[in-house]
Design a protein around this motif. Structure first.
Motif, PDB file in Angstrom:
ATOM      1  N   VAL A 258      10.687  13.472  60.037  1.00  0.00           N
ATOM      2  CA  VAL A 258       9.391  14.188  59.893  1.00  0.00           C
ATOM      3  C   VAL A 258       8.312  13.009  60.327  1.00  0.00           C
ATOM      4  N   ILE A 259       8.104  13.065  61.717  1.00  0.00           N
ATOM      5  CA  ILE A 259       7.422  12.058  62.494  1.00  0.00           C
ATOM      6  C   ILE A 259       6.058  12.194  62.649  1.00  0.00           C
ATOM      7  N   GLU A 260       5.366  13.304  62.148  1.00  0.00           N
ATOM      8  CA  GLU A 260       3.952  13.425  62.350  1.00  0.00           C
ATOM      9  C   GLU A 260       3.425  14.802  61.632  1.00  0.00           C
ATOM     10  N   ILE A 261       2.271  14.879  61.320  1.00  0.00           N
ATOM     11  CA  ILE A 261       1.789  15.799  60.564  1.00  0.00           C
ATOM     12  C   ILE A 261       0.214  16.196  61.253  1.00  0.00           C
ATOM     13  N   ARG A 262       0.257  17.362  61.397  1.00  0.00           N
ATOM     14  CA  ARG A 262      -1.191  17.844  62.191  1.00  0.00           C
ATOM     15  C   ARG A 262      -1.773  18.710  61.149  1.00  0.00           C
ATOM     16  N   ARG A 263      -3.180  18.812  61.159  1.00  0.00           N
ATOM     17  CA  ARG A 263      -3.845  19.430  59.984  1.00  0.00           C
ATOM     18  C   ARG A 263      -5.221  19.816  60.497  1.00  0.00           C
ATOM     19  N   LYS A 264      -5.719  20.898  60.420  1.00  0.00           N
ATOM     20  CA  LYS A 264      -7.075  21.333  60.917  1.00  0.00           C
ATOM     21  C   LYS A 264      -8.081  20.629  60.269  1.00  0.00           C
ATOM     22  N   SER A 265      -9.064  20.112  60.849  1.00  0.00           N
ATOM     23  CA  SER A 265     -10.306  19.530  60.261  1.00  0.00           C
ATOM     24  C   SER A 265     -10.972  20.528  59.394  1.00  0.00           C
ATOM     25  N   SER A 266     -11.834  19.721  58.658  1.00  0.00           N
ATOM     26  CA  SER A 266     -12.884  20.640  58.040  1.00  0.00           C
ATOM     27  C   SER A 266     -14.026  21.070  58.822  1.00  0.00           C
ATOM     28  N   ALA A 267     -14.352  22.288  58.321  1.00  0.00           N
ATOM     29  CA  ALA A 267     -15.458  22.975  59.239  1.00  0.00           C
ATOM     30  C   ALA A 267     -16.644  22.133  59.802  1.00  0.00           C
ATOM     31  N   TYR A 361       4.942  -1.547  60.409  1.00  0.00           N
ATOM     32  CA  TYR A 361       4.042  -1.422  61.650  1.00  0.00           C
ATOM     33  C   TYR A 361       3.963   0.161  61.718  1.00  0.00           C
ATOM     34  N   HIS A 362       4.211   0.874  60.689  1.00  0.00           N
ATOM     35  CA  HIS A 362       3.901   2.568  60.536  1.00  0.00           C
ATOM     36  C   HIS A 362       4.423   3.167  61.834  1.00  0.00           C
ATOM     37  N   VAL A 363       5.641   3.018  62.489  1.00  0.00           N
ATOM     38  CA  VAL A 363       6.019   3.513  63.630  1.00  0.00           C
ATOM     39  C   VAL A 363       7.321   3.970  63.100  1.00  0.00           C
ATOM     40  N   ASN A 364       7.816   5.251  63.839  1.00  0.00           N
ATOM     41  CA  ASN A 364       9.082   5.926  63.553  1.00  0.00           C
ATOM     42  C   ASN A 364       9.816   5.512  64.823  1.00  0.00           C
ATOM     43  N   VAL A 365      11.313   5.240  64.525  1.00  0.00           N
ATOM     44  CA  VAL A 365      12.331   4.941  65.455  1.00  0.00           C
ATOM     45  C   VAL A 365      12.951   6.500  65.790  1.00  0.00           C
ATOM     46  N   LEU A 366      12.787   6.952  67.020  1.00  0.00           N
ATOM     47  CA  LEU A 366      13.173   8.353  67.400  1.00  0.00           C
ATOM     48  C   LEU A 366      14.506   8.499  68.191  1.00  0.00           C
ATOM     49  N   GLY A 367      14.754   7.287  68.808  1.00  0.00           N
ATOM     50  CA  GLY A 367      16.095   7.270  69.455  1.00  0.00           C
ATOM     51  C   GLY A 367      16.598   5.817  69.792  1.00  0.00           C
ATOM     52  N   ILE A 368      17.749   5.857  70.240  1.00  0.00           N
ATOM     53  CA  ILE A 368      18.219   4.514  70.764  1.00  0.00           C
ATOM     54  C   ILE A 368      19.114   4.750  71.842  1.00  0.00           C
ATOM     55  N   HIS A 369      18.615   3.860  72.772  1.00  0.00           N
ATOM     56  CA  HIS A 369      19.540   3.891  74.345  1.00  0.00           C
ATOM     57  C   HIS A 369      20.256   2.683  74.133  1.00  0.00           C
ATOM     58  N   ARG A 370      21.635   2.804  74.132  1.00  0.00           N
ATOM     59  CA  ARG A 370      22.704   1.861  74.083  1.00  0.00           C
ATOM     60  C   ARG A 370      23.682   2.077  75.168  1.00  0.00           C
ATOM     61  N   LYS A 371      23.666   1.151  76.278  1.00  0.00           N
ATOM     62  CA  LYS A 371      24.601   1.363  77.479  1.00  0.00           C
ATOM     63  C   LYS A 371      23.961   2.758  78.083  1.00  0.00           C
ATOM     64  N   ASP A 372      24.898   3.585  78.171  1.00  0.00           N
ATOM     65  CA  ASP A 372      24.752   4.866  78.730  1.00  0.00           C
ATOM     66  C   ASP A 372      24.521   6.037  77.684  1.00  0.00           C
TER      67      ASP A 372
END
Length: 620
Positions: A258-267, A361-372
């Protein structure tokens, strides 16, 4: 010629040579010229610094901020996409369309205001059409001046000659008296620019710089991020509501992120921001109607949805409908970056779940590029190896903070990338502010400088520019100092009598050769002077001389006064001669030589055409 006049002309010549050479920054040259004027007591300190309080300079500051708001809200991108649909990516059609549209606006709005409105749109248009902004921005600036000749209010020199005629007992000019001349100017200008554009910058060197890093879209595509990104909405009855991410342990149970949550602001906050984005951290509390951005295999996401009674959203969901393709994975608050590790990094041979990227650091690791290979599933149990490139997501602020760590290298510039992500939900507000500015400029209910400053302040207040720091960064201070430094030079030229000497000498020497030669002399005298003093000051200085010269040889004064107006407005050979020329200088990456190669031929040929055409409209 007295000493002060000699010094003034020598400084002007030296400054011009330095501007042309481009070896010294133009703003530094302008400041040095001012200092010399003060040291020789040609200008008082108050006169020398008067340029920085000039309304034109203050307007330029405000217009840079307004342009920044148009850019940052995505309004420029939207407008440019519409224009791109009309003209297509063909550079010739784009150039013609931009010049005609700009000239049309310039007929009713000041040329400075016209360029301020169009500049961010044209830059965005150039990027969309994969061409250098420098190919289109100088034509934009020139077209704003050409369009000023279409109506009485298009440019101040038009009003100057109108007042001069009335004061001498002649009938003034009507609103559209200038239109036939203006149409000729626009047609000639467009045709000439099609030939002269070969001297404009061909490529944007920055775009080819390999150190800038890949774009957000390129990163997402390479890591196949969007193919594995799903959006899930939390129902009010779901057992997820009011529970923290740490408590739920979703990643461990389902093998998804779960990388992010979006919610509508208050009126109460709807005007300022419609959607809140939040990186999903351990302490994040899930609320009803939240939209969770989940990364992982579809079957795992589906199992998560079924167990917690959630809704898998399609692309037509309300929360998504205003978002561009890029905003699937990046917003003005949240972004992506690629991370490389130094050989001695403490993260090497550590599992992703133990690396501390999310906790510290409050960042998510989403992928790793290893060689090819691109690893995108079950990353928590994966050991990080030397040579791996990590795709991370977090707030731009946290990514920038991570870039300061000694054992990691963030590819590209996070802060620069964050500025490229537009706040599209603010675009209607920016459009309204821009429209208000244009209406105020046309109606002249308040001074033009006040209209622009109101628009600039509103851009910041309503969040169209992210904050005051960003507002200051939108201003090109080199252009501001250049114009502020060169405006007092016009005071020196007039104060020492250099302008009067030049104009009187040329007119007196040419009067005996007939009206056409005298017309040419007046036009090119005006055209020369307007390179060094403002077009309004130039028109004020030469209009009475042109009138007196015409009456002296017993011919119709109208063509001579129109020559003053057109000559004062058609100034293209210098970046500091008009605010529009200065406004596009930095964005187009122009040097002084570009104005000489393109603007000087245009200015000269336009003069020749006008000398031939003016007697046809207003016979001697």
């Amino acid at each position: 010629m007295d000493f002060s006049m000699t010094v003034t002309l020598a400084v002007l010549v030296l400054a011009s040579v330095l501007f042309i050479s481009g070896k010294i920054r133009s703003d530094l040259v302008a400041i040095c010229a001012l200092i010399i004027m003060m040291l020789f007591q040609i200008l008082t300190p108050m006169e020398a610094l008067s340029g920085f309080s000039n309304s034109v300079v203050i307007m330029m500051v405000g217009l840079f901020v307004v342009g920044g708001g148009i850019f940052q809200t995505g309004l420029a991108k939207m407008a440019s996409s519409k224009l791109l649909q009309l003209a297509g990516p063909n550079e010739t059609r784009l150039l013609i369309m931009i010049m005609i549209v700009t000239a049309g606006i310039g007929a009713f709005v000041s040329n400075t205001g016209t360029v301020a409105v169009m500049l961010p749109i044209v830059v965005s248009l150039a990027m969309s059409a994969k061409t250098s902004p420098g190919r289109l921005l100088m034509p934009l600036a020139f077209a704003s001046s050409l369009g000023g000749m279409l109506t009485l209010i298009g440019t101040p020199p038009n009003l100057v000659i109108h007042e001069t005629l009335l004061a001498a007992g002649y009938a003034g000019v009507s609103f559209f008296t200038f239109t036939p001349i203006g149409i000729v100017c626009v047609i000639v200008g467009v045709i000439l620019m099609l030939f002269l554009r070969r001297f404009l910058p061909q490529k944007d060197k920055e775009a080819d710089n390999p150190n800038r890093g890949r774009s957000l879209e390129q990163l997402a595509r390479e890591y196949q991020f969007t193919q594995n990104l799903y959006r899930v909405q939390v129902k009010a009855a779901s057992s997820l509501v009011d529970r923290t991410m740490l408590e739920l342990g979703i990643s461990a149970k389902f093998g998804i992120n779960v990388i992010e949550i979006r919610r509508k602001s208050s009126a109460r906050n709807q005007i300022m921001k419609t959607i809140n984005q939040e990186i999903a951290g351990p302490e994040t509390v899930i609320q009803a109607d939240d939209v969770m951005y989940i990364h992982g295999p579809f079957e795992c996401v589906d199992a998560f949805v079924q167990q917690y009674n959630l809704m898998l959203l399609n692309e037509q969901a309300d929360e998504r409908e205003h978002l561009t393709h890029e905003e699937q994975y990046a917003t003005d608050a949240v972004g992506l970056a690629e991370l490389l590790l130094a050989p001695n990094s403490r993260h090497i041979n550590v599992m992703v779940k133990d690396s501390g990227f999310r906790e510290k650091y409050h960042v998510n690791v989403l992928g790793i590029h290893r060689k090819d290979q691109y690893l995108i599933h079950n990353l928590k149990e994966e050991k990080i190896r030397f040579g791996d490139a990590l795709l991370i997501q977090g707030t731009w602020k946290e990514i920038a903070l991570l870039a300061t760590e000694p054992d990691v290298v963030v590819v590209g510039q996070p802060i620069e990338e964050s500025r490229k992500v537009t706040m599209d939900n603010k675009a209607p507000i920016a459009a309204g502010i821009m429209l208000l500015m244009v209406v105020l400029l046309i109606s002249e209910l308040i001074p033009a400088v006040a209209s622009v400053m109101i628009a600039a302040v509103l851009m910041v207040v309503f969040g169209c520019v992210r904050n005051m720091e960003e507002a200051y960064k939108t201003i090109n201070w080199e252009s501001i100092v250049l114009i502020g430094g060169m405006i007092p030079m016009s005071i020196a030229i007039e104060k020492t009598g250099a302008a009067q000497l030049l104009s009187d000498g040329l007119v007196n020497s040419l009067g005996s050769y007939g009206p056409l030669v005298l017309l040419a002399g007046i036009y090119f005298t005006t055209s020369l002077l307007t390179l060094f003093i403002s077009n309004t000051a130039c028109a004020v200085l030469l209009a009475p001389i042109a009138l007196a010269a015409a009456l002296q040889i017993g011919v119709n004064p109208y063509p001579f006064l129109f020559a003053v107006s057109v000559g004062a407005s058609m100034c293209f050979a210098s970046p500091f001669s008009t605010p529009p020329n200065a406004l596009v200088m930095s964005a187009g990456r122009y040097k002084f030589s570009h104005y000489l190669k393109v603007g000087l031929p245009l200015q000269v040929i336009m003069g020749i055409v006008m000398i031939a055409v003016l007697p046809l409209f207003f016979p001697f």
